[in-house]
Design an enzyme around this catalytic site. Structure first.
Site, PDB file in Angstrom:
ATOM      1  N   ASP A 101       0.998  -1.340  -0.047  1.00 40.47           N
ATOM      2  CA  ASP A 101      -0.182   0.087  -0.032  1.00 40.47           C
ATOM      3  C   ASP A 101       0.792   1.209   0.107  1.00 40.47           C
ATOM      4  OD1 ASP A 101      -2.297  -1.643   0.271  1.00 40.47           O
ATOM      5  OD2 ASP A 101      -2.481  -1.554   2.366  1.00 40.47           O
TER       6      ASP A 101
HETATM    7  N1  URA Z   1      -1.477  -6.093   3.914  1.00 45.86           N
HETATM    8  C1  URA Z   1      -2.154  -4.796   3.706  1.00 45.86           C
HETATM    9  O1  URA Z   1      -2.986  -4.217   4.362  1.00 45.86           O
HETATM   10  N2  URA Z   1      -1.267  -3.735   3.151  1.00 45.86           N
HETATM   11  C2  URA Z   1      -0.241  -3.990   2.643  1.00 45.86           C
HETATM   12  O2  URA Z   1       0.588  -3.023   1.936  1.00 45.86           O
HETATM   13  C3  URA Z   1       0.368  -5.290   2.690  1.00 45.86           C
HETATM   14  C4  URA Z   1      -0.475  -6.187   3.292  1.00 45.86           C
END
Ligand code: URA
Length: 234
Positions: A101
């Site tokens: 993310d």
């Molecule tokens: N899970 C999430 O919620 N975000 C990420 O960036 C990676 C795994």
């Protein structure tokens, strides 16, 4: 990209060995000798070493320490992309291995080897990914059991695969998951009534984010690291 970097990417020479051959006048840029390693190359430049044209050979495997605020894609209208952190030739052929993310930090692999990328990201292979998670509220006492048994994410029909939770402090834990659903870690904690306030990927299989790599820095994987990831742990 810089000339010395290009020479070491194409030949396997170290940066200082590349600087040496450049200073020796053995490198040509567009038909002219060039002795400045810091020379910035245009995308269409022709580079020679001892009068032989140089080109990138073989696939590339990079490890990046992703900072927050960068998107894992090659193009984004709103945010800088992780690709902007790379000083590599033929940037368009490189791809992030999976997604983190915008606000997640940590271990991100990047490659132009499609099969290798698939091996690590394919849902069939259940490659382990370990995240350090900081939470808004204390971790519920039964969270480890719930994650081991699988939880139902909002809007989904199937339980998550068994995941391992190691509680480090009241609001900090390591979570290892074996699949890669959308926002999975954040949604797993939401499923047990908590909220992730910071997320950092530490490991893929047994491969740990190198400690000497500061946020925003990257390097090529060593042969041993590539092997370690090829035989990645589930
Ligand atoms: N899970 C999430 O919620 N975000 C990420 O960036 C990676 C795994």
């Amino acid at each position: 990209m810089r000339l010395d970097k290009f020479i070491s990417s194409c030949t396997g020479l170290t940066r200082s060995q590349a600087t040496k051959v450049i200073r020796q006048g053995r490198v040509g840029v567009n038909g002219e000798p060039c002795k400045q390693g810091a020379t910035q190359l245009k995308a269409d430049a022709t580079i020679t070493l001892d009068d032989e044209p140089l080109a990138l050979t073989g696939p590339r495997y990079l490890v990046l320490h992703k900072p927050a605020g960068y998107v894992c894609s090659s193009d984004d209208p709103e945010h800088p992309t992780v690709m902007m952190l790379l000083d590599e030739p033929a940037l368009e052929s490189l791809n992030p291995v999976g997604r983190l993310d915008l606000d997640t930090t940590g271990l991100l692999l990047i490659t132009d080897d499609g099969q290798w990328l698939h091996r690590i990201t394919s849902p069939k292979h259940h490659v382990a990914k370990t995240y350090r998670v900081w939470l808004a509220d204390p971790i519920p006492a039964d969270a480890a059991v719930q994650f081991a048994e699988g939880v139902l994410l909002r809007g989904e029909k199937d339980l998550t695969l068994p995941a391992e939770l190691e509680v480090i402090a009241e609001r900090e834990a390591l979570l290892t998951i074996h699949e890669g659903r959308y926002h999975q870690v954040k949604r797993m904690f939401a499923a047990v009534g908590n909220k992730v306030v910071r997320l950092h990927r530490e490991k893929i299989g047994d491969f740990q984010l190198p400690e000497d790599l500061a946020e925003g820095e990257y390097r090529l994987l060593t042969e041993q690291e590539k092997y370690q990831l090829q035989t990645v742990q589930k």
